[in-house]
Design an enzyme around this catalytic site. Structure first.
Site, PDB file in Angstrom:
ATOM      1  N   ARG A 158       0.816  -1.212   0.000  1.00  0.00           N
ATOM      2  CA  ARG A 158       0.000   0.000   0.000  1.00  0.00           C
ATOM      3  C   ARG A 158       0.850   1.264   0.000  1.00  0.00           C
ATOM      4  O   ARG A 158       0.559   2.219  -0.734  1.00  0.00           O
ATOM      5  CB  ARG A 158      -0.930  -0.008   1.214  1.00  0.00           C
ATOM      6  CG  ARG A 158      -2.061  -1.019   1.127  1.00  0.00           C
ATOM      7  CD  ARG A 158      -2.937  -0.951   2.356  1.00  0.00           C
ATOM      8  NE  ARG A 158      -2.186  -1.282   3.566  1.00  0.00           N
ATOM      9  CZ  ARG A 158      -2.671  -1.184   4.796  1.00  0.00           C
ATOM     10  NH1 ARG A 158      -3.905  -0.744   4.988  1.00  0.00           N
ATOM     11  NH2 ARG A 158      -1.934  -1.517   5.849  1.00  0.00           N
ATOM     12  N   ILE A 159       1.894   1.277   0.816  1.00  0.00           N
ATOM     13  CA  ILE A 159       2.739   2.472   0.889  1.00  0.00           C
ATOM     14  C   ILE A 159       3.601   2.588  -0.363  1.00  0.00           C
ATOM     15  O   ILE A 159       3.704   3.661  -0.971  1.00  0.00           O
ATOM     16  CB  ILE A 159       3.606   2.427   2.153  1.00  0.00           C
ATOM     17  CG1 ILE A 159       2.711   2.517   3.397  1.00  0.00           C
ATOM     18  CG2 ILE A 159       4.625   3.564   2.150  1.00  0.00           C
ATOM     19  CD1 ILE A 159       3.464   2.361   4.706  1.00  0.00           C
ATOM     20  N   SER A 178      10.154  -7.057  -4.524  1.00  0.00           N
ATOM     21  CA  SER A 178       9.861  -7.740  -3.270  1.00  0.00           C
ATOM     22  C   SER A 178       9.828  -9.220  -3.593  1.00  0.00           C
ATOM     23  O   SER A 178       9.775  -9.615  -4.767  1.00  0.00           O
ATOM     24  CB  SER A 178       8.552  -7.270  -2.633  1.00  0.00           C
ATOM     25  OG  SER A 178       7.447  -7.683  -3.416  1.00  0.00           O
ATOM     26  N   THR A 237      11.715   4.531   5.807  1.00  0.00           N
ATOM     27  CA  THR A 237      10.623   4.915   6.702  1.00  0.00           C
ATOM     28  C   THR A 237       9.844   3.678   7.137  1.00  0.00           C
ATOM     29  O   THR A 237       8.732   3.791   7.636  1.00  0.00           O
ATOM     30  CB  THR A 237       9.663   5.905   6.003  1.00  0.00           C
ATOM     31  OG1 THR A 237       9.207   5.327   4.766  1.00  0.00           O
ATOM     32  CG2 THR A 237      10.342   7.230   5.717  1.00  0.00           C
ATOM     33  N   ARG A 239      11.112   0.058   8.912  1.00  0.00           N
ATOM     34  CA  ARG A 239      11.607  -0.314  10.226  1.00  0.00           C
ATOM     35  C   ARG A 239      13.123  -0.382  10.153  1.00  0.00           C
ATOM     36  O   ARG A 239      13.687  -0.860   9.166  1.00  0.00           O
ATOM     37  CB  ARG A 239      11.042  -1.675  10.687  1.00  0.00           C
ATOM     38  CG  ARG A 239       9.572  -1.667  11.034  1.00  0.00           C
ATOM     39  CD  ARG A 239       9.279  -0.831  12.267  1.00  0.00           C
ATOM     40  NE  ARG A 239       7.885  -0.898  12.679  1.00  0.00           N
ATOM     41  CZ  ARG A 239       6.921  -0.105  12.229  1.00  0.00           C
ATOM     42  NH1 ARG A 239       7.202   0.816  11.308  1.00  0.00           N
ATOM     43  NH2 ARG A 239       5.682  -0.221  12.674  1.00  0.00           N
ATOM     44  N   GLU A 268      15.246   2.723  19.290  1.00  0.00           N
ATOM     45  CA  GLU A 268      14.477   3.956  19.342  1.00  0.00           C
ATOM     46  C   GLU A 268      14.004   4.211  20.764  1.00  0.00           C
ATOM     47  O   GLU A 268      13.541   3.282  21.428  1.00  0.00           O
ATOM     48  CB  GLU A 268      13.270   3.867  18.386  1.00  0.00           C
ATOM     49  CG  GLU A 268      13.677   3.691  16.925  1.00  0.00           C
ATOM     50  CD  GLU A 268      12.478   3.629  15.973  1.00  0.00           C
ATOM     51  OE1 GLU A 268      11.323   3.775  16.448  1.00  0.00           O
ATOM     52  OE2 GLU A 268      12.695   3.431  14.760  1.00  0.00           O
ATOM     53  N   HIS A 287      11.067   8.865  13.824  1.00  0.00           N
ATOM     54  CA  HIS A 287       9.959   7.951  13.557  1.00  0.00           C
ATOM     55  C   HIS A 287       8.620   8.708  13.478  1.00  0.00           C
ATOM     56  O   HIS A 287       7.686   8.443  14.242  1.00  0.00           O
ATOM     57  CB  HIS A 287       9.875   6.835  14.599  1.00  0.00           C
ATOM     58  CG  HIS A 287       9.181   5.608  14.090  1.00  0.00           C
ATOM     59  ND1 HIS A 287       9.480   4.342  14.534  1.00  0.00           N
ATOM     60  CD2 HIS A 287       8.193   5.444  13.172  1.00  0.00           C
ATOM     61  CE1 HIS A 287       8.719   3.461  13.911  1.00  0.00           C
ATOM     62  NE2 HIS A 287       7.927   4.114  13.075  1.00  0.00           N
TER      63      HIS A 287
END
Length: 330
Positions: A158-159, A178, A237, A239, A268, A287
């Protein structure tokens, strides 16, 4: 009853959601700063309910064993990997998904919009130039024009699909990879499927949009980074652990790639003494990908409803119902 809201960095939880049904019956404490590993057990020991936000705090087996008053953990995303569900279940601790009303939808555009902004900021050196201006200096760097360049997308879900659309508006060529991507799926998104190594070799900018799992940890390693052009940039953006952080730091330090834009990290919040903080060819953000007012309103509203349901004696949306067999007394 004591309720804790963790990692409310923007101090927004109490203003974005109605907690009145909770505060009328329980003591509510908001933690705006991240609790360090050496203090978290002691600080959270008195609390009956802990509200987490995405994956900002890890609730491990070791921590659960020390939180003897804990009866419920509220999560804002059922897919988080930072909660030890097995340990919580064995200890009789409920894990509840905080679901907001449908009138408060989650915005799927938040992360790709931010990713594109970080991409632009990185290739045009916006953070560095802004800092120089505040110091009384003027322009110093040369930016990269996007039109005619190649964007490589690692992940075309989706992103990634939104990123492909943005790239087309900027007259960029888009390639993607991918593990399960097909030629047809890539074509439908406006991209060309290529092999993984070819993506890193051909791209002027590589943007990571891959879900973190055991198979994707270290997916982008020294070999992939070494294949990149010396003029290329990497943007992450997704992980932090998807990218081999040590290999990336080495490539940035030695100028084997032009730079990077990073919103996510292995640890983090990012420690102040982390080597990334000493590099001048990386744009760092804390983040922020999913952090918009709309999304935070939804997360906190869902958490407030979950706690209220628990206080009513009707805990809702329990992700580990087996814990009811070992439920701790209220």
């Amino acid at each position: 009853m004591k309720v804790a809201i963790l990692d409310d960095y923007a101090n927004a939880a109490l203003t974005l959601a109605d907690w009145s049904t909770v505060t009328a019956r329980a003591s509510l404490h908001v933690f705006n700063d991240h609790l360090a590993d050496d203090e978290i057990a002691e600080v959270l020991a008195p609390f009956d309910v802990i509200c987490t936000l995405r994956e900002r705090t890890t609730i491990s087996e070791e921590l659960i064993a020390r939180l003897l008053n804990l009866k419920m953990i509220v999560v804002t995303d059922p897919r988080v990997t930072t909660i030890d569900y097995a340990a919580a279940t064995a200890a009789g601790i409920l894990v509840s998904e905080g679901r907001a009303p449908d009138s408060l939808p989650y915005s799927p555009a938040a992360t790709p919009e931010f990713a594109w902004g970080l991409l632009l900021a990185t290739v045009r050196h916006l953070a560095a130039e802004s800092q120089r201006l505040r110091q009384g200096q003027w322009q110093h760097t040369l930016g990269l024009t996007l039109a005619g360049r190649t964007l490589g997308l690692v992940g075309l879900g989706r992103i990634g699909t939104r990123m492909a659309r943005y790239a087309q508006a900027f007259d960029m060529r888009v390639i993607a990879w991918s593990r399960n991507l097909t030629d047809d799926a890539a074509r439908e998104a406006g991209a060309v499927r290529v092999d993984k190594q070819d993506l890193f070799a051909q791209s002027d900018i590589v943007s990571i949009h891959y879900v973190l799992g055991e198979r994707s940890r270290g997916l982008v390693g020294a070999r992939e980074i070494a294949a990149m052009k010396p003029t290329a940039y990497l943007v992450n953006t997704s992980r932090g652990p998807v990218v081999d952080e040590a290999a990336l730091v080495a490539a940035l330090r030695e100028r084997h790639i032009a730079g990077a834009g990073l919103d996510v990290f292995d640890e983090e919040p990012l420690p102040r003494d982390h080597p990334l903080n000493g590099l001048d060819n990386v744009t760092l953000t804390p983040h922020l990908g999913f952090v918009t007012e709309d999304n935070m309103r939804r997360f906190h509203a869902g958490a407030a409803l979950a706690v209220a349901a628990y206080l009513d004696g009707r805990p809702a949306h329990i992700l580990n119902p087996e814990a009811l067999m070992h439920k701790r007394p209220s």
